[in-house]
Write a protein that holds these residues in place. Structure first.
Motif, PDB file in Angstrom:
ATOM      1  N   GLU A 262     111.738 -15.828  11.015  1.00  0.00           N
ATOM      2  CA  GLU A 262     110.671 -15.240  11.834  1.00  0.00           C
ATOM      3  C   GLU A 262     110.757 -15.633  13.306  1.00  0.00           C
ATOM      4  OE1 GLU A 262     108.959 -19.093  10.095  1.00  0.00           O
ATOM      5  OE2 GLU A 262     110.246 -17.429   9.428  1.00  0.00           O
ATOM      6  N   VAL A 263     111.634 -16.582  13.633  1.00  0.00           N
ATOM      7  CA  VAL A 263     111.782 -16.997  15.034  1.00  0.00           C
ATOM      8  C   VAL A 263     112.707 -16.023  15.745  1.00  0.00           C
ATOM      9  CG1 VAL A 263     112.622 -18.815  16.568  1.00  0.00           C
ATOM     10  CG2 VAL A 263     111.366 -19.404  14.493  1.00  0.00           C
ATOM     11  N   GLU A 264     112.203 -15.424  16.812  1.00  0.00           N
ATOM     12  CA  GLU A 264     112.958 -14.404  17.543  1.00  0.00           C
ATOM     13  C   GLU A 264     113.138 -14.801  18.992  1.00  0.00           C
ATOM     14  OE1 GLU A 264     110.856 -10.760  17.086  1.00  0.00           O
ATOM     15  OE2 GLU A 264     111.110 -10.673  14.905  1.00  0.00           O
ATOM     16  N   ALA A 265     114.214 -14.321  19.581  1.00  0.00           N
ATOM     17  CA  ALA A 265     114.495 -14.625  20.986  1.00  0.00           C
ATOM     18  C   ALA A 265     113.395 -14.104  21.892  1.00  0.00           C
ATOM     19  CB  ALA A 265     115.845 -14.028  21.383  1.00  0.00           C
ATOM     20  N   GLY A 266     112.778 -12.996  21.504  1.00  0.00           N
ATOM     21  CA  GLY A 266     111.727 -12.399  22.327  1.00  0.00           C
ATOM     22  C   GLY A 266     110.490 -13.266  22.460  1.00  0.00           C
ATOM     23  N   GLN A 267     110.385 -14.301  21.643  1.00  0.00           N
ATOM     24  CA  GLN A 267     109.243 -15.208  21.731  1.00  0.00           C
ATOM     25  C   GLN A 267     109.395 -16.227  22.855  1.00  0.00           C
ATOM     26  OE1 GLN A 267     109.543 -16.625  17.717  1.00  0.00           O
ATOM     27  NE2 GLN A 267     108.207 -15.028  16.880  1.00  0.00           N
ATOM     28  N   LEU A 268     110.571 -16.286  23.453  1.00  0.00           N
ATOM     29  CA  LEU A 268     110.803 -17.182  24.584  1.00  0.00           C
ATOM     30  C   LEU A 268     110.227 -16.549  25.840  1.00  0.00           C
ATOM     31  CD1 LEU A 268     112.272 -19.904  25.169  1.00  0.00           C
ATOM     32  CD2 LEU A 268     114.241 -18.530  25.872  1.00  0.00           C
ATOM     33  N   GLU A 269     109.762 -17.383  26.759  1.00  0.00           N
ATOM     34  CA  GLU A 269     109.211 -16.879  28.019  1.00  0.00           C
ATOM     35  C   GLU A 269     110.239 -16.006  28.730  1.00  0.00           C
ATOM     36  OE1 GLU A 269     107.676 -19.925  30.535  1.00  0.00           O
ATOM     37  OE2 GLU A 269     106.758 -21.010  28.868  1.00  0.00           O
ATOM     38  N   PRO A 270     109.807 -14.842  29.259  1.00  0.00           N
ATOM     39  CA  PRO A 270     110.746 -13.917  29.918  1.00  0.00           C
ATOM     40  C   PRO A 270     111.562 -14.576  31.026  1.00  0.00           C
ATOM     41  CG  PRO A 270     108.650 -12.825  29.544  1.00  0.00           C
ATOM     42  CD  PRO A 270     108.446 -14.270  29.178  1.00  0.00           C
ATOM     43  N   ALA A 271     110.935 -15.450  31.804  1.00  0.00           N
ATOM     44  CA  ALA A 271     111.657 -16.088  32.913  1.00  0.00           C
ATOM     45  C   ALA A 271     112.815 -16.931  32.402  1.00  0.00           C
ATOM     46  CB  ALA A 271     110.698 -16.943  33.739  1.00  0.00           C
ATOM     47  N   ILE A 272     112.610 -17.594  31.276  1.00  0.00           N
ATOM     48  CA  ILE A 272     113.681 -18.413  30.716  1.00  0.00           C
ATOM     49  C   ILE A 272     114.757 -17.526  30.108  1.00  0.00           C
ATOM     50  CG2 ILE A 272     114.229 -20.223  29.053  1.00  0.00           C
ATOM     51  CD1 ILE A 272     111.415 -21.261  29.334  1.00  0.00           C
ATOM     52  N   ARG A 273     114.356 -16.443  29.462  1.00  0.00           N
ATOM     53  CA  ARG A 273     115.337 -15.532  28.878  1.00  0.00           C
ATOM     54  C   ARG A 273     116.243 -14.952  29.957  1.00  0.00           C
ATOM     55  NH1 ARG A 273     112.857 -11.040  25.280  1.00  0.00           N
ATOM     56  NH2 ARG A 273     115.072 -10.714  24.869  1.00  0.00           N
ATOM     57  N   ARG A 274     115.685 -14.713  31.129  1.00  0.00           N
ATOM     58  CA  ARG A 274     116.522 -14.182  32.221  1.00  0.00           C
ATOM     59  C   ARG A 274     117.600 -15.188  32.613  1.00  0.00           C
ATOM     60  NH1 ARG A 274     111.533 -11.935  33.971  1.00  0.00           N
ATOM     61  NH2 ARG A 274     111.098 -13.707  35.349  1.00  0.00           N
ATOM     62  N   ASP A 275     117.289 -16.477  32.492  1.00  0.00           N
ATOM     63  CA  ASP A 275     118.293 -17.494  32.816  1.00  0.00           C
ATOM     64  C   ASP A 275     119.461 -17.480  31.848  1.00  0.00           C
ATOM     65  OD1 ASP A 275     116.899 -18.377  35.009  1.00  0.00           O
ATOM     66  OD2 ASP A 275     115.933 -20.041  33.973  1.00  0.00           O
ATOM     67  N   LEU A 276     119.268 -16.851  30.687  1.00  0.00           N
ATOM     68  CA  LEU A 276     120.312 -16.823  29.666  1.00  0.00           C
ATOM     69  C   LEU A 276     121.178 -15.568  29.741  1.00  0.00           C
ATOM     70  CD1 LEU A 276     118.202 -18.030  26.573  1.00  0.00           C
ATOM     71  CD2 LEU A 276     119.403 -19.418  28.279  1.00  0.00           C
ATOM     72  N   LEU A 277     120.943 -14.701  30.734  1.00  0.00           N
ATOM     73  CA  LEU A 277     121.654 -13.432  30.792  1.00  0.00           C
ATOM     74  C   LEU A 277     123.151 -13.589  31.027  1.00  0.00           C
ATOM     75  CD1 LEU A 277     119.129 -11.209  32.821  1.00  0.00           C
ATOM     76  CD2 LEU A 277     119.643 -11.126  30.365  1.00  0.00           C
ATOM     77  N   SER A 278     123.566 -14.737  31.541  1.00  0.00           N
ATOM     78  CA  SER A 278     124.994 -14.942  31.779  1.00  0.00           C
ATOM     79  C   SER A 278     125.762 -15.221  30.491  1.00  0.00           C
ATOM     80  CB  SER A 278     125.210 -16.100  32.758  1.00  0.00           C
ATOM     81  OG  SER A 278     124.688 -17.303  32.217  1.00  0.00           O
ATOM     82  N   LEU A 279     125.040 -15.452  29.395  1.00  0.00           N
ATOM     83  CA  LEU A 279     125.678 -15.754  28.124  1.00  0.00           C
ATOM     84  C   LEU A 279     126.011 -14.474  27.366  1.00  0.00           C
ATOM     85  CD1 LEU A 279     123.298 -18.599  26.864  1.00  0.00           C
ATOM     86  CD2 LEU A 279     125.502 -18.875  28.026  1.00  0.00           C
ATOM     87  N   ASP A 280     126.971 -14.593  26.467  1.00  0.00           N
ATOM     88  CA  ASP A 280     127.217 -13.530  25.509  1.00  0.00           C
ATOM     89  C   ASP A 280     125.911 -13.236  24.759  1.00  0.00           C
ATOM     90  OD1 ASP A 280     127.696 -13.384  22.358  1.00  0.00           O
ATOM     91  OD2 ASP A 280     129.240 -12.205  23.357  1.00  0.00           O
ATOM     92  N   LYS A 281     125.680 -11.973  24.446  1.00  0.00           N
ATOM     93  CA  LYS A 281     124.398 -11.572  23.865  1.00  0.00           C
ATOM     94  C   LYS A 281     124.058 -12.350  22.600  1.00  0.00           C
ATOM     95  CE  LYS A 281     121.810  -7.554  22.183  1.00  0.00           C
ATOM     96  NZ  LYS A 281     121.825  -6.095  21.944  1.00  0.00           N
ATOM     97  N   ASN A 282     125.008 -12.464  21.677  1.00  0.00           N
ATOM     98  CA  ASN A 282     124.731 -13.172  20.427  1.00  0.00           C
ATOM     99  C   ASN A 282     124.434 -14.655  20.679  1.00  0.00           C
ATOM    100  OD1 ASN A 282     125.119 -10.851  18.945  1.00  0.00           O
ATOM    101  ND2 ASN A 282     127.275 -11.304  18.488  1.00  0.00           N
ATOM    102  N   ASN A 283     125.189 -15.246  21.583  1.00  0.00           N
ATOM    103  CA  ASN A 283     124.958 -16.646  21.910  1.00  0.00           C
ATOM    104  C   ASN A 283     123.608 -16.819  22.593  1.00  0.00           C
ATOM    105  OD1 ASN A 283     125.695 -19.369  21.981  1.00  0.00           O
ATOM    106  ND2 ASN A 283     126.537 -19.190  24.036  1.00  0.00           N
ATOM    107  N   ALA A 284     123.271 -15.921  23.507  1.00  0.00           N
ATOM    108  CA  ALA A 284     121.982 -15.995  24.200  1.00  0.00           C
ATOM    109  C   ALA A 284     120.827 -15.922  23.207  1.00  0.00           C
ATOM    110  CB  ALA A 284     121.868 -14.875  25.221  1.00  0.00           C
ATOM    111  N   THR A 285     120.976 -15.085  22.200  1.00  0.00           N
ATOM    112  CA  THR A 285     119.934 -14.963  21.185  1.00  0.00           C
ATOM    113  C   THR A 285     119.758 -16.270  20.426  1.00  0.00           C
ATOM    114  OG1 THR A 285     120.293 -12.581  20.921  1.00  0.00           O
ATOM    115  CG2 THR A 285     119.247 -13.748  19.082  1.00  0.00           C
ATOM    116  N   ALA A 286     120.873 -16.879  20.034  1.00  0.00           N
ATOM    117  CA  ALA A 286     120.797 -18.147  19.296  1.00  0.00           C
ATOM    118  C   ALA A 286     120.187 -19.246  20.168  1.00  0.00           C
ATOM    119  CB  ALA A 286     122.185 -18.552  18.812  1.00  0.00           C
TER     120      ALA A 286
END
Length: 297
Positions: free
Chosen positions: A84-108
């Protein structure tokens, strides 16, 4: 974790209810009350094959004919992530910091950060396992190192917390979490270094509650060194206003009261414990109990 996230710092000497933790910080309130809570830790083992790096293809063992140069070491085991834990539950500002990662890795990474935040108060050891997993996957991203540092602090891993927060500051700059770093120095038995951080140029950049929190830690370091009068002076700022209320004010009043008592000014200390109790609308401190103790009731 960003400075404005649900950090809930438990600085030593912050006036939190005293703990029976094995590292109980004995001494005065600014000297050692309010140890971060510790959980039992844990994190299940995966029954499947080693986890692969997100988006980096299959395991080296899956490739027929691959030579030693093509093999990557397996990723260290990571704590399980609930479905039930999803990447979308992370704060948007922090998720933007992960955009440089591969999509699957960023999700994990995002999911591990979500779990670290959720578990921070109730099970800091397991929270730290998730933070370490995120760091292993994305160690070049400042917010990931920052999260690892704050989580290590809550888990009582002072040296690790210092290392991670220093790394985050090298990457992102700024004076963030300076009070946490100073308190880690105290945890490592180096109160002099905590005082030095309080005198640093970065400390002068702090304002408001962040500046007050650093003064609380520096006062605690003074108490560690039995410099009780200096601890009192450290806390004497305009923030020491008895008309204030809330947890931050209660914590400040509590530490000031404790420093006064340690300096032999018990009557004044009782007065400020009463101020702390009045300000403590959420019941975060044991100020009322301290008044009873000092009054002989």
């Amino acid at each position: 974790m960003p400075e404005d996230s649900n950090d809930r710092r438990s600085f030593r000497g912050d006036g939190n209810r005293r703990s029976n933790d094995s590292r109980s910080r004995a001494g005065g309130g600014a000297g050692r009350s309010g140890n971060p809570r510790r959980g039992e830790g844990g994190g299940g083992r995966s029954d499947g094959p080693p986890r692969r790096r997100g988006g980096e293809g299959g395991f080296s063992g899956d490739r027929r004919g691959s030579g030693p140069a093509d093999r990557r070491p397996p990723r260290p085991e990571e704590p399980d992530l609930p479905d039930e834990v999803e990447a979308g539950q992370l704060e948007p500002a922090i998720r933007r910091d992960l955009l440089s990662l591969d999509k699957n890795n960023a999700t994990a990474v995002a999911r591990h950060l979500v779990m670290a935040s959720r578990l921070l108060d109730d099970d800091p050891q397991l929270a730290l396992q998730h933070a370490r997993a995120a760091r292993q996957r994305a160690g070049r991203i400042a917010v990931v190192r920052e999260t690892a540092g704050v989580t290590a602090y809550h888990a009582g891993e002072w040296a690790e917390a210092l290392s991670e927060l220093r790394a985050a500051r090298r990457m992102a700059g700024g004076p963030g979490h300076l009070a946490v770093m100073a308190d880690c120095e105290r945890g490592l038995g180096r109160p002099e270094r905590a005082i030095e951080l309080g005198r640093s140029d970065e400390a002068r950049e702090l304002t408001g509650e962040a500046a007050s929190e650093l003064r609380i830690v520096v006062a605690g370091a003074r108490m560690d060194l039995s410099q009780f009068d200096q601890a009192v002076v450290t806390l004497q700022t305009p923030d020491l206003d008895a008309s204030r209320s809330g947890t931050a004010a209660a914590r400040l009043f509590y530490v000031y009261a404790d420093a006064l008592v340690a300096a032999g000014r018990v009557e004044e200390g009782v007065k400020w414990f009463l101020n702390a109790a009045a300000a403590d609308v959420d019941g975060e401190t044991d100020a009322e109990e301290r008044v009873e103790e000092l009054s002989g009731q």
